[in-house]
Design a protein around this motif. Sequence first.
Motif, PDB file in Angstrom:
ATOM      1  N   UNK A 115      -0.766  11.893   0.452  1.00 36.40           N
ATOM      2  CA  UNK A 115      -0.094  10.692   0.963  1.00 36.40           C
ATOM      3  C   UNK A 115       1.350  10.633   0.476  1.00 36.40           C
ATOM      4  N   UNK A 116       1.580  11.030  -0.754  1.00 37.34           N
ATOM      5  CA  UNK A 116       2.946  11.029  -1.284  1.00 37.34           C
ATOM      6  C   UNK A 116       3.853  11.960  -0.482  1.00 37.34           C
ATOM      7  N   UNK A 117       3.341  13.125  -0.103  1.00 36.61           N
ATOM      8  CA  UNK A 117       4.133  14.040   0.725  1.00 36.61           C
ATOM      9  C   UNK A 117       4.392  13.433   2.098  1.00 36.61           C
ATOM     10  N   UNK A 118       3.396  12.743   2.659  1.00 35.69           N
ATOM     11  CA  UNK A 118       3.571  12.069   3.944  1.00 35.69           C
ATOM     12  C   UNK A 118       4.682  11.017   3.865  1.00 35.69           C
ATOM     13  N   UNK A 119       4.821  10.404   2.705  1.00 34.88           N
ATOM     14  CA  UNK A 119       5.827   9.359   2.513  1.00 34.88           C
ATOM     15  C   UNK A 119       7.187   9.936   2.102  1.00 34.88           C
TER      16      UNK A 119
ATOM     17  N   UNK B 166       0.795  -1.229   0.000  1.00 32.28           N
ATOM     18  CA  UNK B 166       0.000   0.000   0.000  1.00 32.28           C
ATOM     19  C   UNK B 166       0.823   1.273   0.000  1.00 32.28           C
ATOM     20  N   UNK B 167       2.122   1.189   0.299  1.00 30.45           N
ATOM     21  CA  UNK B 167       2.955   2.389   0.347  1.00 30.45           C
ATOM     22  C   UNK B 167       3.909   2.501  -0.843  1.00 30.45           C
TER      23      UNK B 167
ATOM     24  N   UNK C  55       5.469   4.807  -6.310  1.00 33.85           N
ATOM     25  CA  UNK C  55       5.321   4.881  -7.760  1.00 33.85           C
ATOM     26  C   UNK C  55       3.888   4.581  -8.177  1.00 33.85           C
ATOM     27  N   UNK C  56       3.287   3.582  -7.541  1.00 31.68           N
ATOM     28  CA  UNK C  56       1.905   3.220  -7.875  1.00 31.68           C
ATOM     29  C   UNK C  56       0.917   4.266  -7.358  1.00 31.68           C
ATOM     30  N   UNK C  57       1.178   4.807  -6.161  1.00 34.55           N
ATOM     31  CA  UNK C  57       0.308   5.871  -5.636  1.00 34.55           C
ATOM     32  C   UNK C  57       0.331   7.071  -6.568  1.00 34.55           C
ATOM     33  N   UNK C  58       1.515   7.398  -7.061  1.00 33.10           N
ATOM     34  CA  UNK C  58       1.652   8.533  -7.977  1.00 33.10           C
ATOM     35  C   UNK C  58       0.852   8.291  -9.258  1.00 33.10           C
TER      36      UNK C  58
ATOM     37  N   UNK D   2       4.388  17.028  -7.551  1.00 25.83           N
ATOM     38  CA  UNK D   2       3.400  16.660  -6.529  1.00 25.83           C
ATOM     39  C   UNK D   2       2.833  17.917  -5.871  1.00 25.83           C
ATOM     40  N   UNK D   3       3.701  18.835  -5.479  1.00 24.71           N
ATOM     41  CA  UNK D   3       3.234  20.108  -4.912  1.00 24.71           C
ATOM     42  C   UNK D   3       2.352  20.859  -5.906  1.00 24.71           C
TER      43      UNK D   3
END
Length: 380
Positions: A210-214, A182-183, A186-189, A221-222
């Motif tokens: 979530x990407x920033x959290x990681x 789940x983390x 690359x897939x989250x992006x 992303x920003x």
Amino acid sequence: MRFGIGLSIYFLFSFLALNAQQTSLEEADSLYALGNYTRAINAYSRAGTLEAALQIARAYNAIGNYDKAVVQYRNVVIKDSSLHIARFELGTLYLKIGEPKNAAALFFDLITEDSDNPEYFYYMGNALGELQSKENIQYYKSAVTLDSTHLRSLFQLGKHNVAKGERDLALKYTDMGLQFYQNDVALINLKALAYFNNDEYEKAKPLFERLLELGEYKEHIYNKLAYCYYKNWELEKANETYKALLEFDNARSEAFFGLGNTSWRAKELDSAALYFRKAIDEKRPYLGNEYNALARLARVQDDLKTALEYYRKAYQEDIENPSNYYQLCALADQYYKDPNVKLRYYETFIEKFGKNKTYMSVIAQKRIQALKEEIHFAHD
């Protein structure tokens, strides 16, 4: 009796040779594990086994001597073509050094001999992708069929469908991977982009967060998260995120433009105008160095008129730079015959930059005084 003694001596020497070989391998393995690859290569060479030859190839690969690594891998494959690991590693090395045709040939043979290994299909997909073949997607699909958790193949399929604008297929493959890990950033992006590109900003927003959290503190992303906030009327969060985007030098124009839009939406029109002007300033290329260089070149060639034009352009690129205008003054002093024209240049310099009290302003003041005296005596 003699035959028995001779056989005993033979076995004794064989045992000693085998023991020495094993000792050499152990020493080489220890050196290899510690990253001392050059000494490991020498130790493996003394062992003289097929296993040692494979390790030599790996050591050359590790230190970046790819030509020798390829030669070593080929020698191993010639000696024992059934050694799949050597052919597999040679194939991945071919991809690394930009020889996808050779890689594809190897992986095709490996797939023919072992069609149950998803790694072979994945790297075959990579090789065909390098060769601009659309068949590469089918190999990634085959890898996923063999192993539904093959994250790299799922990523490639997700990426392919995001690029094609196939939202549902992109989500299918990214979700398959995220169910397993789940983390995976690359897939989250990719999942976030699938929603974002489909104008589903409310769904994309938590994924970018979530990407920033990681720890994925990246420009795009920003930028996209700020736009999600903007589209959802979360103007305060949009402003904060666009301001964070200002930290990236290559994104400052986009950040100011975003701040201008949020200010506009908040009916802060003066702020919006300020930010839009800053966006223009950031986006416009700075050519001052190039114009200065052309001016110096023209000056060396005694083409003072052209040099003067280039210095004027250099100053217009950065009107806050006193050096640019001082060069303009110095060349005008050399080019024009009328002392009144020369005087106007120096006086303008003092008017703009005289408060800084630099060596240029000191020289300009002295030149102003000299020109005034020259003009005075000319009148007399």
